[in-house]
Scaffold this active site. Structure first.
Site, PDB file in Angstrom:
ATOM      1  N   GLU A  43      -0.211  -0.510  -9.446  1.00  0.00           N
ATOM      2  CA  GLU A  43       0.004  -1.600  -8.482  1.00  0.00           C
ATOM      3  C   GLU A  43      -1.115  -2.630  -8.527  1.00  0.00           C
ATOM      4  O   GLU A  43      -0.858  -3.838  -8.473  1.00  0.00           O
ATOM      5  CB  GLU A  43       0.140  -1.026  -7.068  1.00  0.00           C
ATOM      6  N   HIS A  59       4.483   8.309   2.478  1.00  0.00           N
ATOM      7  CA  HIS A  59       5.541   7.377   2.101  1.00  0.00           C
ATOM      8  C   HIS A  59       6.239   6.788   3.325  1.00  0.00           C
ATOM      9  O   HIS A  59       7.330   6.234   3.195  1.00  0.00           O
ATOM     10  CB  HIS A  59       6.588   8.084   1.232  1.00  0.00           C
TER      11      HIS A  59
END
Length: 359
Positions: free
Chosen positions: A89, A158
């Site tokens: 990322e 998450h």
């Protein structure tokens, strides 16, 4: 007899003409579009409209996206416009920011915003601050998008909502769509904006179909960033929420309406800049306020709304303390029964409404 036949024929023709006119007046059948397809349409239309727009992220190209939001775009636009990246990322967010500084308009997809923490230096220090630090010389027209907040059964790492995190930072615009129309209009507006925009989607909403207006089907359709929407009119209490929680508020409002309690439901749409005026106007009408969000309570979106309300003219219109309905102040559990008790449910909204109204 001939004149009678002519008379009957003319009458029949007149009736047919009226029926034809009435047929053409019939409203067209409602078009239903899922949030996933609305996002796909928005990117497709903007990729077609502006050759500077491109999409990059993990599995966005050949695999059609982890959640199939980019389905079909790679086959249509090819490797230069739809780019699969390694699992880094920080790396691909940095590439996207650099591309934006060089004059392109990247859409940077995070497979989940939980992983955007790996790239937060790029999002905040590189994208959000550059326009200000360059005295307006260097714009950074970039979109960071992907699923945000709790999904189902994916545990603590998450399941965070980053609305408050990114809404805290000057230099960013932050939108949080609920419906298919929100998703399409806000994403198109974000892609066209010359500022970095964070688009917080919700995984559990991707497959949900919504009726969309004829206007929203146009390629020119955009929703202005910074404007809330009244999803349901009411005069007893205001419910303010964003993303998936808007649907829960509407469901709670439908239940409460059977008991004579009319809730006004405000869909924020945008987290930053916050449409405080729309919320204040509603509170001045209903005299009560509840905010609903999936994120944690401390320093949350609801906390900011309540602070703004207290500091503004609508505070004097409150007939009871404003209330927040939020996620529980713990990391998300994995077990379903614990997960269900960690995020707001319809019953929690109903309980808070009745407690606030003292009914």
């Amino acid at each position: 007899m001939a004149s009678l036949r002519c008379f009957l024929r003319s009458g029949k023709n007149a009736v047919s003409a009226v029926l034809r006119r009435e047929f053409h007046r019939t409203p067209p059948a409602a078009v239903q579009v899922t949030v996933r397809d609305a996002l796909n349409q928005a990117m497709d239309e903007e990729l077609e409209r502006d050759e500077r727009v491109f999409l990059l992220g993990e599995e966005v190209a050949q695999y059609d996206g982890a959640y199939k939001v980019s389905r079909g775009l790679w086959k249509k636009y090819g490797d230069k416009r739809i780019i699969d990246t390694p699992i880094t990322e920080m790396g691909f967010a940095g590439i996207a920011v650099g591309a934006a500084m060089a004059g392109l308009r990247p859409i940077c997809e995070f497979m989940t915003f939980n992983f955007s923490m790996q790239a937060i230096d790029q999002v905040i220090n590189s994208a959000a601050k550059t326009y200000y630090m360059s005295a307006g010389f260097q714009p950074v027209p970039i979109v960071f998008r992907g699923p945000n907040g709790a999904s189902a059964g994916v545990a603590a790492q998450h399941s965070q909502c980053f609305a408050a995190w990114y809404g805290h930072c000057p230099g960013l615009k932050v939108v949080s769509p609920w419906s298919a129309e929100d998703a399409k209009g806000l994403l198109k507006a974000a892609i066209r904006d010359d500022n970095p925009v964070v688009v917080l989607e919700n995984e559990l909403m991707y497959g949900v179909p919504f009726e969309i207006s004829e206007q929203a089907q146009s390629k020119d359709f955009v929703i202005p960033i910074g404007k809330a929407k009244i999803e349901r009119q009411g005069n007893h209490i205001t419910l303010v929420s964003h993303s998936r929680m808007v649907g829960l508020c509407l469901d709670a409002a439908a239940v409460l309406a059977k008991e004579g309690i009319e809730c006004e439901v405000v869909n924020m749409r945008t987290i930053r800049p916050l449409d405080a005026e729309a919320i204040e106007t509603s509170v001045m009408k209903t005299n009560h306020l509840i905010t609903v969000e999936g994120g944690w309570p401390q320093f949350g979106v609801g906390a900011e709304i309540l602070a703004r309300l207290m500091e503004g003219p609508a505070f004097n219109y409150l007939d009871a303390p404003a209330v927040r309905v939020t996620g529980v102040d713990i990391p998300m559990p994995y077990a379903k029964i614990l997960e269900d008790n960690s995020v707001p449910q319809i019953k929690d909204i109903i309980f808070s409404v009745k407690k606030t109204l003292n009914v």
